[in-house]
Design a protein around this motif. Structure first.
Motif, PDB file in Angstrom:
ATOM      1  N   THR A   1     -37.920  10.760   7.391  1.00 48.19           N
ATOM      2  CA  THR A   1     -36.703  10.299   6.977  1.00 48.19           C
ATOM      3  C   THR A   1     -36.693   9.222   6.096  1.00 48.19           C
ATOM      4  O   THR A   1     -36.079   9.172   5.005  1.00 48.19           O
ATOM      5  N   GLU A   2     -37.490   8.419   6.221  1.00 45.09           N
ATOM      6  CA  GLU A   2     -37.688   7.141   5.486  1.00 45.09           C
ATOM      7  C   GLU A   2     -37.930   7.524   3.741  1.00 45.09           C
ATOM      8  O   GLU A   2     -38.007   6.624   3.061  1.00 45.09           O
ATOM      9  N   GLU A   3     -38.674   8.578   3.720  1.00 42.80           N
ATOM     10  CA  GLU A   3     -38.955   8.914   2.322  1.00 42.80           C
ATOM     11  C   GLU A   3     -38.133   9.979   1.732  1.00 42.80           C
ATOM     12  O   GLU A   3     -38.304  10.377   0.579  1.00 42.80           O
TER      13      GLU A   3
ATOM     14  N   SER B   1     -33.936  15.244  -1.856  1.00 40.32           N
ATOM     15  CA  SER B   1     -34.476  16.048  -0.612  1.00 40.32           C
ATOM     16  C   SER B   1     -33.603  17.251  -0.071  1.00 40.32           C
ATOM     17  O   SER B   1     -33.785  18.186   0.484  1.00 40.32           O
ATOM     18  N   TYR B   2     -32.327  17.084  -0.615  1.00 41.42           N
ATOM     19  CA  TYR B   2     -31.237  18.075  -0.403  1.00 41.42           C
ATOM     20  C   TYR B   2     -31.075  19.386  -1.169  1.00 41.42           C
ATOM     21  O   TYR B   2     -31.032  20.458  -0.851  1.00 41.42           O
ATOM     22  N   CYS B   3     -30.802  18.954  -2.436  1.00 41.48           N
ATOM     23  CA  CYS B   3     -30.486  19.817  -3.426  1.00 41.48           C
ATOM     24  C   CYS B   3     -31.598  20.348  -4.503  1.00 41.48           C
ATOM     25  O   CYS B   3     -31.444  21.303  -5.006  1.00 41.48           O
TER      26      CYS B   3
ATOM     27  N   ALA C   1     -30.900   8.867  -7.411  1.00 40.06           N
ATOM     28  CA  ALA C   1     -31.109   8.996  -6.009  1.00 40.06           C
ATOM     29  C   ALA C   1     -31.663   7.794  -5.190  1.00 40.06           C
ATOM     30  O   ALA C   1     -31.994   6.700  -5.650  1.00 40.06           O
ATOM     31  N   ILE C   2     -31.146   7.616  -4.011  1.00 43.31           N
ATOM     32  CA  ILE C   2     -31.715   6.480  -3.141  1.00 43.31           C
ATOM     33  C   ILE C   2     -32.217   7.171  -1.761  1.00 43.31           C
ATOM     34  O   ILE C   2     -31.972   8.220  -1.423  1.00 43.31           O
ATOM     35  N   SER C   3     -32.959   6.275  -1.116  1.00 37.43           N
ATOM     36  CA  SER C   3     -33.766   6.682   0.194  1.00 37.43           C
ATOM     37  C   SER C   3     -32.267   6.772   1.340  1.00 37.43           C
ATOM     38  O   SER C   3     -31.451   6.257   1.178  1.00 37.43           O
TER      39      SER C   3
END
Length: 68
Positions: A10-12, A39-41, A47-49
């Motif tokens: 998660t943190e990455e 990580s989603y699209c 982006a941010i974590s």
């Protein structure tokens, strides 16, 4: 062939401004984020974590809500 997707901690994970619907957070990501692969699209944009996004939510709750 192994088709199982490798889980990213998660943190990455990163979330981009395009995957956030809330205008304030979207603007914050565009202003303060760094270019990376979401990580989603899967798009490469600011982006941010996920951890930083969670901190934004926690801060908002602390500032605007109190325990009763």
């Amino acid at each position: 062939m192994n088709t199982k997707k490798t889980e990213v901690p998660t943190e990455e994970k990163l979330v981009c401004s395009g995957c956030v619907g809330e205008e304030f957070l979207k603007g914050r990501i565009r202003k303060d984020g760094e270019v990376g692969v979401c990580s989603y699209c899967g798009n490469r944009r600011k982006a941010i974590s996920i951890e930083a996004l969670a901190d934004e939510f926690a801060g908002a709750f602390e500032r605007h809500y109190y325990r009763t």
